[in-house]
Design a protein around this motif. Structure first.
Motif, mmCIF file in Angstrom:
data_model
loop_
_atom_site.group_PDB
_atom_site.id
_atom_site.type_symbol
_atom_site.label_atom_id
_atom_site.label_comp_id
_atom_site.label_asym_id
_atom_site.label_seq_id
_atom_site.Cartn_x
_atom_site.Cartn_y
_atom_site.Cartn_z
ATOM 1 N N GLN A 369 -4.466 -1.263 -19.854
ATOM 2 C CA GLN A 369 -4.030 -1.126 -20.518
ATOM 3 C C GLN A 369 -2.707 -1.335 -21.842
ATOM 4 O O GLN A 369 -2.803 -1.020 -22.430
ATOM 5 N N GLN A 370 -2.750 -2.732 -21.569
ATOM 6 C CA GLN A 370 -2.037 -3.128 -21.833
ATOM 7 C C GLN A 370 -3.205 -3.659 -23.471
ATOM 8 O O GLN A 370 -2.916 -4.651 -24.185
ATOM 9 N N GLY A 371 -4.596 -3.723 -22.868
ATOM 10 C CA GLY A 371 -5.832 -4.211 -24.011
ATOM 11 C C GLY A 371 -5.932 -5.077 -23.897
ATOM 12 O O GLY A 371 -6.672 -6.115 -24.652
ATOM 13 N N LEU A 372 -6.028 -5.894 -22.739
ATOM 14 C CA LEU A 372 -6.064 -7.477 -22.559
ATOM 15 C C LEU A 372 -7.280 -6.681 -21.115
ATOM 16 O O LEU A 372 -7.424 -6.423 -20.785
ATOM 17 N N ALA A 373 -7.993 -8.266 -21.285
ATOM 18 C CA ALA A 373 -10.390 -7.835 -20.752
ATOM 19 C C ALA A 373 -10.427 -9.404 -20.017
ATOM 20 O O ALA A 373 -10.904 -10.237 -20.944
ATOM 21 N N PRO A 374 -9.355 -9.817 -19.518
ATOM 22 C CA PRO A 374 -9.586 -10.911 -18.272
ATOM 23 C C PRO A 374 -10.952 -10.637 -18.420
ATOM 24 O O PRO A 374 -11.548 -10.066 -17.309
ATOM 25 N N ALA A 375 -11.223 -11.840 -17.643
ATOM 26 C CA ALA A 375 -12.646 -12.095 -16.654
ATOM 27 C C ALA A 375 -12.361 -11.597 -15.931
ATOM 28 O O ALA A 375 -11.213 -11.458 -15.003
ATOM 29 N N ALA A 376 -13.274 -11.611 -15.392
ATOM 30 C CA ALA A 376 -13.418 -10.537 -13.995
ATOM 31 C C ALA A 376 -13.518 -12.170 -13.231
ATOM 32 O O ALA A 376 -12.401 -11.490 -11.771
ATOM 33 N N ALA A 377 -13.786 -12.930 -13.158
ATOM 34 C CA ALA A 377 -13.337 -14.008 -11.949
ATOM 35 C C ALA A 377 -11.828 -14.816 -12.453
ATOM 36 O O ALA A 377 -11.463 -15.351 -11.194
ATOM 37 N N ARG A 378 -10.939 -14.259 -12.951
ATOM 38 C CA ARG A 378 -10.000 -15.004 -13.236
ATOM 39 C C ARG A 378 -9.177 -14.523 -12.221
ATOM 40 O O ARG A 378 -8.728 -13.189 -11.854
ATOM 41 N N LEU A 379 -8.527 -15.204 -12.074
ATOM 42 C CA LEU A 379 -7.062 -14.941 -10.942
ATOM 43 C C LEU A 379 -5.091 -14.293 -11.511
ATOM 44 O O LEU A 379 -5.077 -15.319 -12.501
ATOM 45 N N LEU A 380 -5.346 -13.613 -11.490
ATOM 46 C CA LEU A 380 -4.326 -13.385 -12.454
ATOM 47 C C LEU A 380 -3.072 -13.540 -11.763
ATOM 48 O O LEU A 380 -2.372 -12.963 -10.774
ATOM 49 N N LEU A 381 -2.033 -13.657 -12.488
ATOM 50 C CA LEU A 381 -0.369 -14.944 -11.361
ATOM 51 C C LEU A 381 0.537 -14.484 -11.952
ATOM 52 O O LEU A 381 0.666 -14.238 -13.205
ATOM 53 N N ARG A 382 1.588 -14.427 -11.091
ATOM 54 C CA ARG A 382 2.659 -13.998 -12.183
ATOM 55 C C ARG A 382 3.818 -14.794 -11.068
ATOM 56 O O ARG A 382 3.691 -15.837 -10.570
ATOM 57 N N ARG A 383 5.042 -14.830 -12.385
ATOM 58 C CA ARG A 383 6.292 -16.125 -11.570
ATOM 59 C C ARG A 383 6.340 -15.549 -10.138
ATOM 60 O O ARG A 383 6.825 -17.295 -9.475
ATOM 61 N N ASP A 384 6.152 -14.459 -9.920
ATOM 62 C CA ASP A 384 7.202 -14.283 -8.465
ATOM 63 C C ASP A 384 6.082 -15.116 -6.893
ATOM 64 O O ASP A 384 6.332 -15.099 -6.387
ATOM 65 N N ASP A 385 4.923 -15.352 -7.684
ATOM 66 C CA ASP A 385 3.761 -16.121 -6.819
ATOM 67 C C ASP A 385 3.486 -17.633 -6.722
ATOM 68 O O ASP A 385 3.708 -17.625 -5.960
ATOM 69 N N PHE A 386 4.724 -17.895 -6.909
ATOM 70 C CA PHE A 386 4.466 -19.129 -7.067
ATOM 71 C C PHE A 386 5.126 -19.807 -6.151
ATOM 72 O O PHE A 386 6.451 -19.620 -5.641
ATOM 73 N N HIS A 387 4.669 -20.584 -5.326
ATOM 74 C CA HIS A 387 5.770 -21.177 -3.936
ATOM 75 C C HIS A 387 5.391 -22.584 -4.052
ATOM 76 O O HIS A 387 4.487 -22.937 -4.736
#
Length: 579
Positions: A369-387
């Motif tokens: 929706q934002q016009g970004l096309a990440p690679a299929a193998a890429r793992l999308l991380l957010r700050r809330d994911d960090f442990h």
């Protein structure tokens, strides 16, 4: 409320406000009044104590950078508070590192902001670090507000009693007054203040007071108000003592000056020296005296007495408390938790991936929706994911047994005390803690067993403990204080002092006999021990509980355990609860 008005007019020059006192309606009213006094959309940010450098100063947003495939910078709290207020709750617990960063930002930073520190400390050890407090001009206590009388600050929708924009414009036109500045410097010197920052802050506060009152120059009332808000809370000496020393008459010479040189001609009227100070100097002296009197009246009751009796503060964050505040990087592993990648922290990669994988489909849709096309193998991380990996820091506890081996104690229950110590030694050995043994008898105290984990050495030292002689209680307390202080100077170390005595002191600190002086020396040593904040237990081993032992326990802030008919197992149970 006067401090709130001054800070609203000149926040950057004054640096901020330190509100001392517990949380309550009065403090909330002060904060609400300050927020209403500032212009709309003024930044107001809350600073957590455990903030990391990236959140405070700004840096790279790792989550957004991984999602966007390019570096994405994030603004820090200091940049977000530019032109506004940075609220610092629980300021008495701020460590020295964070205080230094805030002090540097207030003095040399690009962002222009002021700090409102909420200091709830009640002792000399619990206070705002000096490096930051020195840069906050105003110090006040919201407890002085009379809520019953309705002095709750600015109500909802209530306007300021002055025009803020006009006051700020008038502030820039107020001229410099040398006499007032000299009087403020003299007042600061009379109060024992050595830093030149305090009188300069008082001058800026006086200018702000004049601007609030609608005056184009600083008057005596403005200077007195500034002295009460800036200089009085920082007092380190009573001004009256210095004034009496300055006004004391000088000793007369053995012979008059006329008798020393009888043939010297008297000076003419043109050559006569000035008989006194000029009118300007006299006016400045009167202003300084009135300012000192007003400042002395505003000094909080008991402030100087507490400063005289309190030890030199090591600063918040120093010693064990600052070490415990830093996250451990080694030790017993604990369950990982969500957190930020601050300096020195270690990422738990598996836990981070487990937290991110369930959200990949939604995040891919957001990228499309934002016009970004990440690679299929890429793992999308957010700050809330960090442990972040966590560890339990090993805390080394040393139990110091201070045993009274004098004649009165040996007559009572020295054998029972030895049995209780042996039980505690075995318990400390199981927990891998260290033990030490101090005995006092005769005219001094001796460390029979330095801190060790060897149970055999401890039992051997205890079995050879002789009994008899005088009771140098002060020497025993001082020896325990020195050993405990050296132990707690290391990070993560803890000392527990166990006193087994009947508190019947009869040998003074200098070795002279006499019960009154010996007990006074013991109380003095106990108060010094209390200032270190070490955990201690005093077991009264006399056949009947003694008031002297209870008074001694109160002086050192120790747990008092009277055991007139106790056995070794009872002594062990009482002490084990405090370790």
């Amino acid at each position: 409320m006067q401090a709130v008005c001054l800070l609203a007019v000149d926040p950057q020059a004054l640096g901020g406000l330190c509100l001392r006192g517990p949380a309550g309606p009065a403090r909330d009213a002060v904060l609400a009044s300050l927020r209403r006094a500032l212009p709309e959309r003024t930044p107001w940010r809350r600073l957590p104590l455990q903030v990391d450098d990236e959140r405070l100063l700004g840096g790279l947003d790792l989550g957004l950078s991984l999602a966007a495939g390019r570096p994405v910078a994030q603004a820090g709290l200091l940049a977000e508070a530019d032109g506004g207020v940075l609220l610092l709750p629980m300021a008495e617990r701020v460590d020295a590192g964070l205080a230094a960063k805030l002090a540097s930002a207030l003095e040399h930073g690009v962002s222009r902001f002021c700090v409102v520190a909420l200091d709830e400390g009640q002792t000399a050890e619990e206070q705002l670090p000096g490096s930051l407090l020195e840069r906050l001009a105003l110090i006040a206590s919201p407890a002085v507000l009379d809520l019953a009388a309705g002095l709750t600050g600015l109500g909802e929708g209530q306007d300021l009693p002055f025009d803020l924009t006009e006051a700020r414009q008038r502030l820039a036109r107020i001229p410099y007054d040398d006499a007032t500045v000299q009087a403020l410097c003299g007042t600061a010197a009379a109060l024992g203040l050595q830093s030149l920052r305090a009188p300069w802050q008082a001058w800026r506060a006086a200018c702000a007071a004049a601007a609030v009152a609608g005056r184009d120059e600083v008057t005596q009332a403005d200077a007195e108000l500034a002295a009460r808000l800036v200089l009085a809370p920082r007092a380190r000496a009573l001004p009256q003592a210095q004034m009496e020393a300055e006004s004391a008459p000088e000793p007369e010479s053995s012979a008059p000056a006329e008798a020393a040189e009888p043939n010297q001609p008297e000076p003419t009227s043109a050559e006569a020296p000035s008989s006194g100070p000029s009118d300007a100097e006299h006016q400045a002296e009167e202003l300084q005296e009135q300012m000192i009197a007003a400042t002395q009246a505003a000094i909080p009751a008991g402030l100087l007495a507490s400063l005289a009796g309190a030890p030199a503060s090591r600063g918040a964050g120093a010693g064990r408390r600052g070490a415990a505040a830093r996250p451990a990087q080694s030790g017993r592993p604990l369950a990982s938790r969500r957190g930020s990648l601050r300096a020195g922290s270690r990422l738990d990669l598996l836990a981070t991936m487990r937290a991110a994988i369930p959200w990949q489909r939604l995040r891919l849709l957001e990228c499309e929706q934002q016009g970004l096309a990440p690679a299929a193998a890429r793992l999308l991380l957010r700050r809330d994911d960090f442990h972040i990996k966590r560890y339990r820091r090993p805390t080394e506890t040393t139990t110091v047994f201070v045993v009274d081996a004098s004649g009165s104690q040996a007559l009572n229950r020295l054998a029972e005390a030895k049995g209780a110590v042996e039980l505690l030694l075995a318990d400390c050995y199981v927990r891998r803690d260290r033990v030490a043994l101090i005995a006092f008898r005769g005219d001094g105290a001796e460390v029979l067993l330095p801190p060790t984990r060897s149970l055999v050495r401890a039992r051997r030292s205890l079995s050879g403990l002789p009994g008899g002689g005088g009771t140098p209680l002060a020497a025993g307390i001082e020896a325990a204080w020195l050993l405990g202080s050296s132990l707690q100077s290391r990070d993560g170390a803890r000392a527990v002092l166990i006193f087994l005595t009947d508190a019947r002191a009869n040998i003074a600190r200098d070795g002279s006999p006499g019960r009154p002086q010996a007990m006074q020396d013991a109380l003095t040593a106990a108060q010094r021990l209390r200032s270190e904040g070490m955990a201690s237990v005093l077991i009264d081993t006399s056949p009947r509980p003694q008031p002297a032992a209870m008074a001694l326990a109160q002086a050192m802030a120790a747990r008092y355990v009277p055991l007139p008919q106790g056995q070794a197992a009872q002594v062990y149970a009482a002490v084990a609860a405090a370790i």
